[in-house]
Write a protein that holds these residues in place. Sequence first.
Motif, PDB file in Angstrom:
ATOM      1  N   ASN A 270      11.472   6.855  13.747  1.00 43.83           N
ATOM      2  CA  ASN A 270      12.255   5.711  13.266  1.00 43.83           C
ATOM      3  C   ASN A 270      12.547   5.828  11.780  1.00 43.83           C
ATOM      4  O   ASN A 270      12.925   4.836  11.152  1.00 43.83           O
ATOM      5  CB  ASN A 270      11.552   4.385  13.581  1.00 43.83           C
TER       6      ASN A 270
ATOM      7  N   SER B  54       9.299   6.974   7.101  1.00 39.94           N
ATOM      8  CA  SER B  54       8.535   7.701   6.091  1.00 39.94           C
ATOM      9  C   SER B  54       8.934   7.210   4.710  1.00 39.94           C
ATOM     10  O   SER B  54       9.981   6.564   4.532  1.00 39.94           O
ATOM     11  CB  SER B  54       8.834   9.198   6.194  1.00 39.94           C
TER      12      SER B  54
ATOM     13  N   ALA C 270      10.839  13.044   7.213  1.00 42.46           N
ATOM     14  CA  ALA C 270      11.608  13.286   8.442  1.00 42.46           C
ATOM     15  C   ALA C 270      13.017  13.793   8.130  1.00 42.46           C
ATOM     16  O   ALA C 270      13.892  13.776   8.993  1.00 42.46           O
ATOM     17  CB  ALA C 270      11.661  12.014   9.280  1.00 42.46           C
TER      18      ALA C 270
ATOM     19  N   THR D 196      -0.697  -0.082  14.720  1.00 39.63           N
ATOM     20  CA  THR D 196      -0.349  -0.146  13.300  1.00 39.63           C
ATOM     21  C   THR D 196       0.007  -1.611  13.016  1.00 39.63           C
ATOM     22  O   THR D 196       0.267  -2.370  13.956  1.00 39.63           O
ATOM     23  CB  THR D 196       0.872   0.747  12.990  1.00 39.63           C
ATOM     24  N   ASP D 197       0.052  -1.999  11.762  1.00 41.06           N
ATOM     25  CA  ASP D 197       0.360  -3.403  11.449  1.00 41.06           C
ATOM     26  C   ASP D 197       1.799  -3.751  11.810  1.00 41.06           C
ATOM     27  O   ASP D 197       2.128  -4.905  12.069  1.00 41.06           O
ATOM     28  CB  ASP D 197       0.192  -3.674   9.949  1.00 41.06           C
TER      29      ASP D 197
ATOM     30  N   GLY E 103      -1.999   6.466  12.439  1.00 44.79           N
ATOM     31  CA  GLY E 103      -1.812   5.164  13.061  1.00 44.79           C
ATOM     32  C   GLY E 103      -3.053   4.301  12.900  1.00 44.79           C
ATOM     33  O   GLY E 103      -3.938   4.313  13.760  1.00 44.79           O
TER      34      GLY E 103
ATOM     35  N   LEU F  73       1.455  16.233  11.107  1.00 44.64           N
ATOM     36  CA  LEU F  73       2.620  16.119  10.215  1.00 44.64           C
ATOM     37  C   LEU F  73       3.844  16.822  10.808  1.00 44.64           C
ATOM     38  O   LEU F  73       4.688  17.331  10.061  1.00 44.64           O
ATOM     39  CB  LEU F  73       2.286  16.664   8.817  1.00 44.64           C
ATOM     40  N   GLY F  74       3.896  16.894  12.120  1.00 42.87           N
ATOM     41  CA  GLY F  74       5.055  17.485  12.796  1.00 42.87           C
ATOM     42  C   GLY F  74       5.194  18.984  12.598  1.00 42.87           C
ATOM     43  O   GLY F  74       6.257  19.550  12.862  1.00 42.87           O
TER      44      GLY F  74
ATOM     45  N   GLY G 121       4.847  21.286  16.556  1.00 44.63           N
ATOM     46  CA  GLY G 121       5.708  21.084  17.712  1.00 44.63           C
ATOM     47  C   GLY G 121       6.312  19.696  17.687  1.00 44.63           C
ATOM     48  O   GLY G 121       5.940  18.849  16.878  1.00 44.63           O
TER      49      GLY G 121
ATOM     50  N   ILE H 126       6.587  16.318  19.606  1.00 40.76           N
ATOM     51  CA  ILE H 126       5.909  15.533  20.647  1.00 40.76           C
ATOM     52  C   ILE H 126       6.990  14.834  21.462  1.00 40.76           C
ATOM     53  O   ILE H 126       7.687  13.943  20.962  1.00 40.76           O
ATOM     54  CB  ILE H 126       4.953  14.488  20.023  1.00 40.76           C
TER      55      ILE H 126
ATOM     56  N   TRP I 223      14.102  -5.358   1.671  1.00 43.97           N
ATOM     57  CA  TRP I 223      13.743  -4.429   2.753  1.00 43.97           C
ATOM     58  C   TRP I 223      14.498  -3.101   2.564  1.00 43.97           C
ATOM     59  O   TRP I 223      13.989  -2.027   2.855  1.00 43.97           O
ATOM     60  CB  TRP I 223      14.076  -5.041   4.117  1.00 43.97           C
TER      61      TRP I 223
ATOM     62  N   TRP J 110       5.692   3.460  -1.798  1.00 44.24           N
ATOM     63  CA  TRP J 110       4.360   3.049  -1.330  1.00 44.24           C
ATOM     64  C   TRP J 110       3.347   4.159  -1.577  1.00 44.24           C
ATOM     65  O   TRP J 110       3.687   5.347  -1.604  1.00 44.24           O
ATOM     66  CB  TRP J 110       4.389   2.737   0.171  1.00 44.24           C
TER      67      TRP J 110
ATOM     68  N   LEU K 195      -0.473   9.717   4.937  1.00 45.07           N
ATOM     69  CA  LEU K 195       0.962  10.006   4.861  1.00 45.07           C
ATOM     70  C   LEU K 195       1.206  10.871   3.613  1.00 45.07           C
ATOM     71  O   LEU K 195       1.971  10.504   2.721  1.00 45.07           O
ATOM     72  CB  LEU K 195       1.787   8.718   4.771  1.00 45.07           C
TER      73      LEU K 195
HETATM   74  P1  FAD Z   1       9.366   9.321  10.891  1.00 43.34           P
HETATM   75  O1  FAD Z   1       9.458   8.844   9.500  1.00 43.34           O
HETATM   76  O2  FAD Z   1      10.612   9.379  11.666  1.00 43.34           O
HETATM   77  O3  FAD Z   1       8.627  10.743  10.941  1.00 43.34           O
HETATM   78  C1  FAD Z   1       7.402  10.962  10.279  1.00 43.34           C
HETATM   79  C2  FAD Z   1       7.009  12.439  10.401  1.00 43.34           C
HETATM   80  O4  FAD Z   1       6.682  12.732  11.756  1.00 43.34           O
HETATM   81  C3  FAD Z   1       8.116  13.409  10.018  1.00 43.34           C
HETATM   82  O5  FAD Z   1       7.566  14.564   9.447  1.00 43.34           O
HETATM   83  C4  FAD Z   1       8.763  13.736  11.350  1.00 43.34           C
HETATM   84  O6  FAD Z   1       9.416  14.996  11.330  1.00 43.34           O
HETATM   85  C5  FAD Z   1       7.556  13.730  12.266  1.00 43.34           C
HETATM   86  N1  FAD Z   1       7.887  13.313  13.628  1.00 43.34           N
HETATM   87  C6  FAD Z   1       8.538  12.196  14.003  1.00 43.34           C
HETATM   88  N2  FAD Z   1       8.619  12.161  15.346  1.00 43.34           N
HETATM   89  C7  FAD Z   1       8.014  13.268  15.800  1.00 43.34           C
HETATM   90  C8  FAD Z   1       7.770  13.809  17.092  1.00 43.34           C
HETATM   91  N3  FAD Z   1       8.171  13.170  18.193  1.00 43.34           N
HETATM   92  N4  FAD Z   1       7.116  14.982  17.196  1.00 43.34           N
HETATM   93  C9  FAD Z   1       6.689  15.639  16.095  1.00 43.34           C
HETATM   94  N5  FAD Z   1       6.897  15.189  14.849  1.00 43.34           N
HETATM   95  C10 FAD Z   1       7.549  14.013  14.714  1.00 43.34           C
HETATM   96  N6  FAD Z   1       1.077   3.487   9.294  1.00 43.34           N
HETATM   97  C11 FAD Z   1      -0.128   3.135   9.777  1.00 43.34           C
HETATM   98  O7  FAD Z   1      -0.926   3.998  10.131  1.00 43.34           O
HETATM   99  N7  FAD Z   1      -0.480   1.831   9.876  1.00 43.34           N
HETATM  100  C12 FAD Z   1       0.363   0.824   9.555  1.00 43.34           C
HETATM  101  O8  FAD Z   1      -0.002  -0.341   9.664  1.00 43.34           O
HETATM  102  C13 FAD Z   1       1.654   1.160   9.071  1.00 43.34           C
HETATM  103  N8  FAD Z   1       2.547   0.208   8.761  1.00 43.34           N
HETATM  104  C14 FAD Z   1       3.780   0.570   8.298  1.00 43.34           C
HETATM  105  C15 FAD Z   1       4.703  -0.435   8.011  1.00 43.34           C
HETATM  106  C16 FAD Z   1       5.966  -0.106   7.550  1.00 43.34           C
HETATM  107  C17 FAD Z   1       6.942  -1.206   7.236  1.00 43.34           C
HETATM  108  C18 FAD Z   1       6.292   1.253   7.338  1.00 43.34           C
HETATM  109  C19 FAD Z   1       7.619   1.614   6.786  1.00 43.34           C
HETATM  110  C20 FAD Z   1       5.375   2.259   7.614  1.00 43.34           C
HETATM  111  C21 FAD Z   1       4.120   1.928   8.114  1.00 43.34           C
HETATM  112  N9  FAD Z   1       3.181   2.897   8.447  1.00 43.34           N
HETATM  113  C22 FAD Z   1       1.959   2.535   8.934  1.00 43.34           C
HETATM  114  C23 FAD Z   1       3.464   4.314   8.236  1.00 43.34           C
HETATM  115  C24 FAD Z   1       4.015   4.949   9.507  1.00 43.34           C
HETATM  116  O9  FAD Z   1       3.017   5.041  10.496  1.00 43.34           O
HETATM  117  C25 FAD Z   1       4.511   6.377   9.251  1.00 43.34           C
HETATM  118  O10 FAD Z   1       5.411   6.415   8.194  1.00 43.34           O
HETATM  119  C26 FAD Z   1       5.164   6.942  10.503  1.00 43.34           C
HETATM  120  O11 FAD Z   1       5.427   8.297  10.335  1.00 43.34           O
HETATM  121  C27 FAD Z   1       6.458   6.223  10.752  1.00 43.34           C
HETATM  122  O12 FAD Z   1       6.918   6.493  12.034  1.00 43.34           O
HETATM  123  P2  FAD Z   1       8.421   6.939  12.221  1.00 43.34           P
HETATM  124  O13 FAD Z   1       8.662   6.942  13.675  1.00 43.34           O
HETATM  125  O14 FAD Z   1       9.333   6.146  11.397  1.00 43.34           O
HETATM  126  O15 FAD Z   1       8.278   8.436  11.663  1.00 43.34           O
END
Ligand code: FAD
Length: 518
Positions: free
Chosen positions: A92, A95, A100, A155-156, A170, A216-217, A220, A222, A371, A377, A474
């Motif tokens: 989503n 990051s 990503a 996660t929150d 997470g 950290l991706g 592979g 997922i 937002w 962060w 992160l």
């Molecule tokens: P992305 O930003 O899309 O990707 C993150 C990384 O994972 C990138 O390197 C990407 O290439 C890789 N990746 C994505 N999908 C895959 C896949 N399917 N297979 C392999 N690699 C992949 N974290 C917590 O632990 N607890 C919290 O309470 C929390 N709250 C948050 C609240 C907000 C508002 C935000 C913005 C972030 C929060 N986070 C929290 C951080 C969040 O868990 C990480 O930033 C997470 O990576 C976001 O998920 P995303 O799907 O947006 O990942």
Amino acid sequence: HEPPSSCTATRISPASSGIISNTKPADCSSLASLDLHGSISLPGTAITSEDFGGIYHHKPLAIVHPGSVEDIVKVVTMVNASPNLTLAAMGNGHSINGQAQALNGLVLDMKSLKGIEIFQGSPTEGPYVDACGGELWIDVLKATLRVGLAPRSWTDYLPLSVGGTLSNGGVSGQTFKFGPQISNVLNLHVVSGKGESMTCYPEKNQDLFYGALGGLGQFGIITKARIMLQRAPHMVRWIRTVYADFEEFRADQELLISLPEERTFDYVEGFVLTNNDDPISGWPSVLLSPSNSSFDFKLIPQTAGPMLYCLEVALHYDHDEDFVTLNKRIEGMLAPLRFIKGLHFSFDLSYFDFLNRVHAAEVAARSSGIWDAPHPWLNLFVPKSKISAFDAKVFREILKDGVGGPILVYPVTRNKWDSRMSAIIPGEDTFYLVALLRFSPPYPSGPPIQSILAQNEQILHYCTTAGIDMKLYLPHYKTESDWKRHFGRKWQQFLQRKSTYDPKAILAPGQRIFSRST
Ligand code: FAD
């Protein structure tokens, strides 16, 4: 219960999203000949080169919206065969530091692969859900609640993808009990950086299973995860209490996470607030609902410093619960705690509304424009032995004016993290998550981003000079020596896994750990 071999796809309509199916950009022209179930688009249409952090803006050459796991295998194989392309899975895009993104590479829009299948359990096997990597946790929750079940660890904030959080950790207030989300996975379906498609378990293909969790991706994509479920409660009592003294606050948090399951809460977190009436960072930030009585600041002792501390806990219950018994149980659990008597707030809400509690803050932040502003962060894991020193310097001195948003601080225990996973945590048995969730209006209404980044650096510099062996959650680093220090004795294993599963380093270039090789 093998997961199905492919997820069903949502095709994105070319007309509505500006997606084109026949683009031939210079470096990825062979994409057009792949005959994908999904589609391809150019940056600037469906997804741009943005993330929640808003600090990095790396433009990819193209975005692939896979329609099947086979599409992902084809794309990975094509990228491997090219001399210099890279590939970033994007969940989503939440990051902070471009993790990503793929500058001049390809972005794989994981949200175009849909699929959530629930197994309700049997006498020999607990319930679980198979969720595609791009599914958002909010949708997993909605689907599982329909049959009275839910994942155990959260996660929150819920609009994060399954693959995105499992690539990191997470963490939330349930982590002390069930471990992070990566400790609640039964198997993963992964397409490795070499294009091999396989299901990985703790017993079979375990190196990739543990490698991908918190990886950290790097190893592979997922495509699917099997996640443990439990029976979902109907309701939650959400409680906040306030402390003036950090030592009492942290001792109570540590007590609560050490008690046997039946004698403690289902969720334990906490945050730091400024000792003033600032609507965002101060006393009003403690109130849980408009029905809560106002914050009686006269109860705060004269000896209190610039910061106060709020313990946040929650207890699950069901509709048929007897309130007298419930109240007694909660009173018993709160009795030994040393919060300022009278500064105690509670609110009853549905389990869904509790887990989705950040949504209201998101709506408010969207309407005020913060937002979409940059979010520099900082998330750290700080060892328990140093958290008091950290409080004195960082919370009470460097951050005495707040960060414009929540400053989370709560303990978790190492024994809930499997050391075979790639995730990196401090060496001590208990460590604290510290999250500076900065929200400011964009410059010039708010501070320039450079000054906020400089404050983050100041905190990291303090940790180094004070000998605090913290770990970034992160993580983001610029040099190999920083990454080596981050991984410590797990660096060799990380390198080994990279050379086994993604030897050309095509995956997740935005993490800036490895460079693409030919
Ligand atoms: P992305 O930003 O899309 O990707 C993150 C990384 O994972 C990138 O390197 C990407 O290439 C890789 N990746 C994505 N999908 C895959 C896949 N399917 N297979 C392999 N690699 C992949 N974290 C917590 O632990 N607890 C919290 O309470 C929390 N709250 C948050 C609240 C907000 C508002 C935000 C913005 C972030 C929060 N986070 C929290 C951080 C969040 O868990 C990480 O930033 C997470 O990576 C976001 O998920 P995303 O799907 O947006 O990942």
